[in-house]
Write a protein that holds these residues in place. Structure first.
Motif, PDB file in Angstrom:
ATOM      1  N   HIS A 218       2.194 -13.055 -37.124  1.00  0.00           N
ATOM      2  CA  HIS A 218       2.869 -11.904 -36.509  1.00  0.00           C
ATOM      3  C   HIS A 218       2.612 -11.802 -35.008  1.00  0.00           C
ATOM      4  CE1 HIS A 218       4.188 -10.661 -40.385  1.00  0.00           C
ATOM      5  NE2 HIS A 218       2.963 -10.552 -40.849  1.00  0.00           N
ATOM      6  N   SER A 221       4.906 -15.202 -33.541  1.00  0.00           N
ATOM      7  CA  SER A 221       6.278 -15.502 -33.958  1.00  0.00           C
ATOM      8  C   SER A 221       7.276 -14.986 -32.921  1.00  0.00           C
ATOM      9  CB  SER A 221       6.585 -14.851 -35.319  1.00  0.00           C
ATOM     10  OG  SER A 221       5.812 -15.452 -36.329  1.00  0.00           O
ATOM     11  N   GLN A 222       8.243 -15.828 -32.583  1.00  0.00           N
ATOM     12  CA  GLN A 222       9.298 -15.401 -31.672  1.00  0.00           C
ATOM     13  C   GLN A 222      10.438 -14.759 -32.461  1.00  0.00           C
ATOM     14  OE1 GLN A 222      10.124 -19.046 -29.439  1.00  0.00           O
ATOM     15  NE2 GLN A 222       8.825 -18.278 -27.773  1.00  0.00           N
ATOM     16  N   ILE A 223      11.256 -14.015 -31.759  1.00  0.00           N
ATOM     17  CA  ILE A 223      12.330 -13.263 -32.399  1.00  0.00           C
ATOM     18  C   ILE A 223      13.295 -14.208 -33.106  1.00  0.00           C
ATOM     19  CG2 ILE A 223      13.834 -13.238 -30.357  1.00  0.00           C
ATOM     20  CD1 ILE A 223      14.433 -10.257 -31.100  1.00  0.00           C
ATOM     21  N   ARG A 224      13.782 -13.762 -34.268  1.00  0.00           N
ATOM     22  CA  ARG A 224      14.703 -14.564 -35.082  1.00  0.00           C
ATOM     23  C   ARG A 224      15.937 -13.746 -35.421  1.00  0.00           C
ATOM     24  NH1 ARG A 224      11.148 -16.484 -40.094  1.00  0.00           N
ATOM     25  NH2 ARG A 224      10.809 -14.242 -40.210  1.00  0.00           N
ATOM     26  N   LYS A 225      16.897 -14.408 -36.017  1.00  0.00           N
ATOM     27  CA  LYS A 225      18.127 -13.725 -36.419  1.00  0.00           C
ATOM     28  C   LYS A 225      17.851 -12.733 -37.541  1.00  0.00           C
ATOM     29  CE  LYS A 225      22.891 -14.609 -37.922  1.00  0.00           C
ATOM     30  NZ  LYS A 225      23.890 -15.666 -38.252  1.00  0.00           N
ATOM     31  N   LYS A 226      16.893 -13.056 -38.405  1.00  0.00           N
ATOM     32  CA  LYS A 226      16.565 -12.200 -39.551  1.00  0.00           C
ATOM     33  C   LYS A 226      15.058 -12.100 -39.682  1.00  0.00           C
ATOM     34  CE  LYS A 226      17.648  -9.957 -43.415  1.00  0.00           C
ATOM     35  NZ  LYS A 226      18.411  -8.707 -43.427  1.00  0.00           N
ATOM     36  N   GLU A 227      14.545 -10.886 -39.887  1.00  0.00           N
ATOM     37  CA  GLU A 227      13.119 -10.681 -40.035  1.00  0.00           C
ATOM     38  C   GLU A 227      12.796  -9.995 -41.353  1.00  0.00           C
ATOM     39  OE1 GLU A 227      10.614 -11.660 -38.394  1.00  0.00           O
ATOM     40  OE2 GLU A 227      11.404 -12.279 -36.452  1.00  0.00           O
ATOM     41  N   LEU A 229       9.624  -7.662 -42.486  1.00  0.00           N
ATOM     42  CA  LEU A 229       8.400  -7.031 -42.026  1.00  0.00           C
ATOM     43  C   LEU A 229       7.303  -7.112 -43.087  1.00  0.00           C
ATOM     44  CD1 LEU A 229       9.891  -3.852 -40.319  1.00  0.00           C
ATOM     45  CD2 LEU A 229       9.065  -5.940 -39.211  1.00  0.00           C
TER      46      LEU A 229
END
Length: 254
Positions: A218, A221-227, A229
């Protein structure tokens, strides 16, 4: 909460089957009831975490479908059923507290009243037992100042209370990285691999591997199209953490 009374009534009726029914009958009725409650929770309290809590509760069964359960087995199943019923009875209050304490609600409340402030209204169990924190606070060490460790523990409890699960993962790692000098080591990996007996090593290695890896996931991790939580199940290392803190109390109380 509409529908809760009916679900509680059905759960209470299940007690009769637990006391006198066959294992197959109890298993089917209990599974059907739990599934019905789970569907209701998903509709009534979506994205609240309550569905996961409900699913994690102990099973209600009386053994092999073709077996002959003892009185003790039936009493244990009834005890587990009572746990479910108490959980349902407390759900309205817990849901209200959660609505007032989750990060989205806290920040939205601040925006609605036009102030740059947030207000917490929260009651929660503690991830780090308050008595453990008090034991740390009572230590008088000439070699180590525990102020930061104590604050990290306090903030971990606050993160849990507000369902700040990303923060929980990061704070757990911060605690683990903070304490090695107490054990005479430079890194926590050295502590986990060299300190204590087999049981203690197992708990410390859990913190050094699983808890650390989850925090790294956490943190980096870089931002993605789908996360997706994290849930409390993913970030809760409270048992191993308490073992670590208890050992610190022992070491510094000599």
């Amino acid at each position: 909460m509409k529908g809760l009374d009916e679900l509680s009534r059905l759960g209470a009726e299940l007690k009769t089957h637990v006391k006198f029914g066959t294992p197959l009958e109890v298993g089917m009725k209990a599974a059907g009831w739990k599934a019905r409650v789970a569907d209701w929770i998903a509709c009534t309290c979506p994205d609240s975490g309550f569905a996961a809590e409900w699913a994690a509760m102990p099973s209600i069964d009386i053994g092999d479908p073709l077996g002959f359960p003892s009185t003790t087995v039936r009493e244990h199943a009834e005890f587990n059923l009572d746990k479910h019923l108490r959980w349902l009875a407390h759900l309205p209050v817990n849901a209200q507290v959660r609505r007032l304490s989750v990060p989205e609600a806290v920040n939205a409340q601040g925006a609605e009243i036009g102030r740059r402030e947030v207000k917490l209204a929260v009651t929660s169990r503690a991830i780090v037992d308050p008595t453990r924190i008090e034991s740390l606070r009572a230590i008088k060490s000439s070699n180590f100042d525990l102020a930061r460790l104590i604050r990290l523990c306090e903030e971990l409890n606050l993160a849990f209370a507000t369902e700040s699960y990303l923060s929980m993962a990061m704070l757990t790692r911060a605690i683990v990285d903070h304490v090695p000098p107490i054990f005479g080591k430079m890194t926590f990996s050295e502590v986990a691999n060299n300190y204590g007996g087999a049981t203690l090593k197992r708990e410390l290695k859990h913190l050094d591997t699983t808890a650390r890896n989850i925090a790294d996931l956490h943190l980096h991790s870089q931002i993605r199209k789908k996360e997706a939580l994290p849930t409390i199940t993913q970030v809760d290392s409270s048992n191993s953490l308490d073992v670590l803190l208890a050992e610190i109390v022992v070491l510094l109380s000599d």
